[in-house]
Design a protein around this motif. Structure first.
Motif, short mmCIF file in Angstrom:
data_model
loop_
_atom_site.label_atom_id
_atom_site.label_comp_id
_atom_site.label_asym_id
_atom_site.label_seq_id
_atom_site.Cartn_x
_atom_site.Cartn_y
_atom_site.Cartn_z
N ILE D 37 73.21 23.01 69.12
CA ILE D 37 73.85 22.18 68.09
C ILE D 37 75.00 21.38 68.65
N ARG D 38 75.63 21.90 69.70
CA ARG D 38 76.85 21.28 70.25
C ARG D 38 76.69 19.81 70.60
N SER D 39 75.44 19.40 70.94
CA SER D 39 75.23 18.00 71.36
C SER D 39 75.18 17.04 70.16
N ARG D 40 75.10 17.58 68.96
CA ARG D 40 75.00 16.72 67.77
C ARG D 40 76.34 16.05 67.45
N PRO D 41 76.28 14.82 66.97
CA PRO D 41 77.54 14.17 66.55
C PRO D 41 78.18 14.97 65.40
N GLY D 42 79.48 15.18 65.49
CA GLY D 42 80.21 15.91 64.44
C GLY D 42 80.34 17.38 64.75
N ALA D 43 79.59 17.87 65.75
CA ALA D 43 79.61 19.31 66.06
C ALA D 43 80.98 19.75 66.59
N ASP D 44 81.76 18.78 67.06
CA ASP D 44 83.11 19.13 67.55
C ASP D 44 83.99 19.61 66.40
N ARG D 45 83.56 19.36 65.14
CA ARG D 45 84.37 19.82 64.01
C ARG D 45 84.00 21.25 63.60
N LEU D 46 83.00 21.83 64.25
CA LEU D 46 82.68 23.24 63.99
C LEU D 46 83.61 24.13 64.83
N PRO D 47 83.87 25.35 64.36
CA PRO D 47 84.63 26.28 65.20
C PRO D 47 83.79 26.69 66.40
N PRO D 48 84.41 27.25 67.46
CA PRO D 48 83.67 27.64 68.67
C PRO D 48 82.50 28.58 68.35
N THR D 49 82.71 29.55 67.49
CA THR D 49 81.64 30.51 67.17
C THR D 49 81.56 30.73 65.67
N PRO D 50 80.88 29.82 64.97
CA PRO D 50 80.79 29.97 63.51
C PRO D 50 79.96 31.20 63.14
N LEU D 51 80.19 31.73 61.92
CA LEU D 51 79.34 32.79 61.38
C LEU D 51 77.93 32.26 61.21
N VAL D 52 76.95 33.11 61.44
CA VAL D 52 75.55 32.71 61.32
C VAL D 52 74.79 33.76 60.52
N ALA D 53 73.88 33.31 59.69
CA ALA D 53 72.95 34.23 59.02
C ALA D 53 71.54 33.86 59.43
N VAL D 54 70.70 34.85 59.65
CA VAL D 54 69.27 34.63 59.90
C VAL D 54 68.51 35.27 58.75
N ASN D 55 67.71 34.47 58.08
CA ASN D 55 66.95 34.93 56.91
C ASN D 55 67.84 35.65 55.90
N GLU D 56 68.97 35.02 55.60
CA GLU D 56 69.90 35.49 54.56
C GLU D 56 70.67 36.76 54.91
N ARG D 57 70.71 37.11 56.19
CA ARG D 57 71.53 38.25 56.61
C ARG D 57 72.43 37.82 57.76
N TYR D 58 73.68 38.32 57.74
CA TYR D 58 74.59 37.99 58.83
C TYR D 58 74.00 38.45 60.15
N ALA D 59 74.13 37.61 61.17
CA ALA D 59 73.53 37.91 62.48
C ALA D 59 74.58 37.75 63.57
#
Lengths: 80, 148, 148, 80
Positions: D37-59
């Motif tokens: 995702i880092r290469s996408r425009p605007g990705a610099d506005r994300l935190p270094p390690t955002p929270l992620v969920a896979v199939n509706e569960r925190y991962a």
């Protein structure tokens, strides 16, 4: 002097009355009033030192009672 | 805050109490309802009647609200206690608190119900399925002087 | 307990949530309402819109209710969160808890709101009097992995 | 393989999208996805390690992502 004694709930049941006009010497205290009540039938069902309010405020054994005061014996409260 | 009677004989309307503490500055509103339980201390209860030393009970309830308000910095505290005969599940007491923040709302609510149970001269007589009625003594003891 | 939708777009009816936890064994019922405050962090707020990852938010809300139920021994827990645009004083979340005893009712209520704020994927955007809107970040930071 | 990435709230604003179909090598992890995702425009506005969920569960960062998984970046939650 005369003070009005109010009784509620289990205490009213024990003494068979909700209001008693008590004759007491001037300068009597709450403690004196409690002693005077002891001679009434049913008073043995009261605890040794029940809570007392004078004119709607909690009072102590040595609080002085005055002519016309409204004194209440307060059984363990159970609101809520 | 709309002033509400603190002692009532008709059923309590919880939403009326909630509305009384409504305020655009309040992020949290807490409503506590006490209700008549079907079973108490292992005995089946069919109802309760509540009695009060009304003048003093009102005065104490007002004092508790006022103490809560100054201690926790909100004027949005309302309490209503019912008197008379209540059936199972009926509401005996309602306490509503509004506050900017929830921590304080919980603290105020707890303060009011604990003080109410400690010092407001209200008594309850439980009605049991066998037809008997008994005044409830939550302490099992009594002592002279103001409650500590 | 009547099942209620955990996410709604229409105004929340607090009494419906209270009724959902009604039970003759409950001596205490606690209703927590979160509402939109007029002022937040010193800025005048005219409204808020709430958005959610709906499937996951529902799943997390159900998990919290289930955890609360088993941890505190009551099945009378209901929670409803509103989505969409809300004005000042409108209710964003309602949590109702019924329990035999008030200590546990307060504990459950607190558990549910704290867990909700910690892990349910719902976001809010505040609308300010100057016309701007901003997503609220209560942490000021973010980290990878499940919330601890 | 393709996984669907969901974006919400401030992250959706940052990346200008609410859904992105991401092409990833098999056996990729959440961490690999974040790197992509880092290469996408605007990705610099994300935190270094955002929270992620896979199939509706925190991962976690090392959770493996599979074909067809629904992966979501979770901005700091603000419910209540």
């Amino acid at each position: 002097m005369t003070v009005t004694l109010l009784l509620f709930a289990s205490y009213a049941e024990a003494l068979g009355a909700t209001t008693l006009d008590m004759e007491l010497p001037r300068e009597s205290t709450v403690g004196d009033l409690l002693t005077a009540i002891r001679s009434r039938p049913g008073a043995d069902r009261l605890p040794p030192t029940p809570l007392v309010a004078v004119n709607e405020r909690y009072a102590n054994l040595d609080s002085v009672v005055r002519e016309g005061d409204e004194v209440a014996l307060i059984p363990p409260v159970a609101g809520g | 805050m709309t002033p509400l009677p603190s002692l009532v004989r008709a059923p309590i309307d919880p939403m009326e109490i909630v509305r009384a503490v409504s305020n655009p500055g309040n992020g949290a509103v807490l409503l506590f309802l006490g209700a008549v339980r079907q079973v108490n201390d292992g005995r089946d209860v069919t109802g309760i009647d509540y009695a009060a030393y009304e003048g003093m009970a009102q005065r104490e309830l007002e004092a508790i609200v006022s103490e809560a308000s100054s201690r926790f910095g909100t004027s949005d505290v309302a309490v209503q206690h019912r008197l008379g005969e209540l059936g199972v599940e009926e509401v005996s007491v309602a306490i509503a608190v509004g506050h900017a923040h929830r921590d304080a709302a919980y603290a105020v609510s707890r303060f009011v119900i604990e003080e109410l149970k400690r010092r407001v001269p209200i008594w309850k007589r439980e009605h049991y399925t066998d037809g008997t009625r008994e005044w409830v003594d939550p302490t099992g003891r009594a002592s002279a002087g103001a409650p500590s």
